[in-house]
Design an enzyme around this catalytic site. Sequence first.
Site, PDB file in Angstrom:
ATOM      1  N   ARG A  11       0.834  -1.202   0.000  1.00  8.51           N
ATOM      2  CA  ARG A  11       0.000   0.000   0.000  1.00  8.51           C
ATOM      3  C   ARG A  11       0.870   1.254   0.000  1.00  8.51           C
ATOM      4  NH1 ARG A  11      -5.131   0.080   0.850  1.00  8.51           N
ATOM      5  NH2 ARG A  11      -5.104  -1.903   1.989  1.00  8.51           N
ATOM      6  N   GLU A  34       0.408  -7.888  -3.779  1.00 11.25           N
ATOM      7  CA  GLU A  34      -0.802  -7.078  -3.945  1.00 11.25           C
ATOM      8  C   GLU A  34      -0.456  -5.596  -3.946  1.00 11.25           C
ATOM      9  OE1 GLU A  34      -4.324  -5.539  -0.998  1.00 11.25           O
ATOM     10  OE2 GLU A  34      -3.620  -7.594  -0.730  1.00 11.25           O
ATOM     11  N   THR A  63      -8.039  -3.576  -2.352  1.00  8.05           N
ATOM     12  CA  THR A  63      -9.012  -2.497  -2.205  1.00  8.05           C
ATOM     13  C   THR A  63      -9.810  -2.315  -3.497  1.00  8.05           C
ATOM     14  OG1 THR A  63      -7.310  -1.454  -0.797  1.00  8.05           O
ATOM     15  CG2 THR A  63      -9.329  -0.231  -1.134  1.00  8.05           C
ATOM     16  N   LYS A 123     -10.204 -13.576   3.395  1.00  7.75           N
ATOM     17  CA  LYS A 123      -9.276 -12.713   4.128  1.00  7.75           C
ATOM     18  C   LYS A 123      -9.955 -12.276   5.419  1.00  7.75           C
ATOM     19  CE  LYS A 123      -9.006  -8.266   3.179  1.00  7.75           C
ATOM     20  NZ  LYS A 123      -8.696  -6.953   2.570  1.00  7.75           N
ATOM     21  N   GLY A 153      -2.465  -7.222  11.500  1.00  4.89           N
ATOM     22  CA  GLY A 153      -1.892  -7.634  12.772  1.00  4.89           C
ATOM     23  C   GLY A 153      -1.107  -8.932  12.718  1.00  4.89           C
ATOM     24  N   GLY A 173       0.969  -6.320   5.525  1.00  4.39           N
ATOM     25  CA  GLY A 173       0.918  -4.946   5.065  1.00  4.39           C
ATOM     26  C   GLY A 173       2.068  -4.120   5.582  1.00  4.39           C
TER      27      GLY A 173
END
Length: 203
Positions: A11, A34, A63, A123, A153, A173
Site C-alpha cells: 500500500r 498485492e 481495495t 481474508k 496484525g 501490510g
Amino acid sequence: MNNRHLIAILRGITPGETIAVCEALINAGITMIEVPLNSPDALTSIAMASNALGERSAIGAGTVLSKKQVWAVSDAGGTFVVSPDTNKQVIEETIRLRMFSFPGVFTPTDAFRAIKAGATGLKFFPAEVLGPKGIKAMKAVLPPELPLYAVGGANPDNFNEYFAAGCAGFGLGTYIYKPGMDAGQVAERAAAAVTAYDAGKPA
C-alpha cells in the site's frame, strides 16, 4: 497458485519503486504481491510488475470495490483481486475473468456470502480484532479446503497462533512495506516472514 500463502501488501508504493521491491520479495520467497488500488498510479505498478515478473509471481490488486475496477486490474495483467468486503459483483466478475478472489470477511455471514459468490479464499480482517480464537470458531463451520488468510496484525511473531487456528496464510501490510522503505529493508522483512512461515506451516 503454486505460491506460499503469503501476500505482500504494498500500500502506497509508486511505479518507480515497484520492480525493485517486487524483485526483493520474490527473491526472498514471497511470490503473491498485492498493490492496493488506493496507491499512487496503482494500475501502472501492477502492469509493470506483471509484465516484468509475471512468470515468477502472482501480481494482484487490493481495495477493489467495483466491477469496473476488476476489469481494470485484468487489463493491467493482474491475476488476483483482494477486496475489503464481500461485494457479490466484484467476486463473481473476478472469477468470470479467471482471476482469483480473496474478499475480506469478519463474520460467518460475510464468509458464507463470499463462498456463495465463488471466492477462492477468505481474508479475515482485521485479524488482530478477531484473534486466533475467533477465526478458529468460524473455521469449524467453513469448508475445510477453503484457504483462510489472517490480515491486519499478522506478523512472524504470531504466525503459529493463526496456523493453530486453521489459517493457511497471511497478508502482510505495514510489516512488509511502508512508503519510504527501500528494497533492502523489504528483503529483510520478507526473509523473516518466509522463515517463520516455513517453520510453522502445518505438514
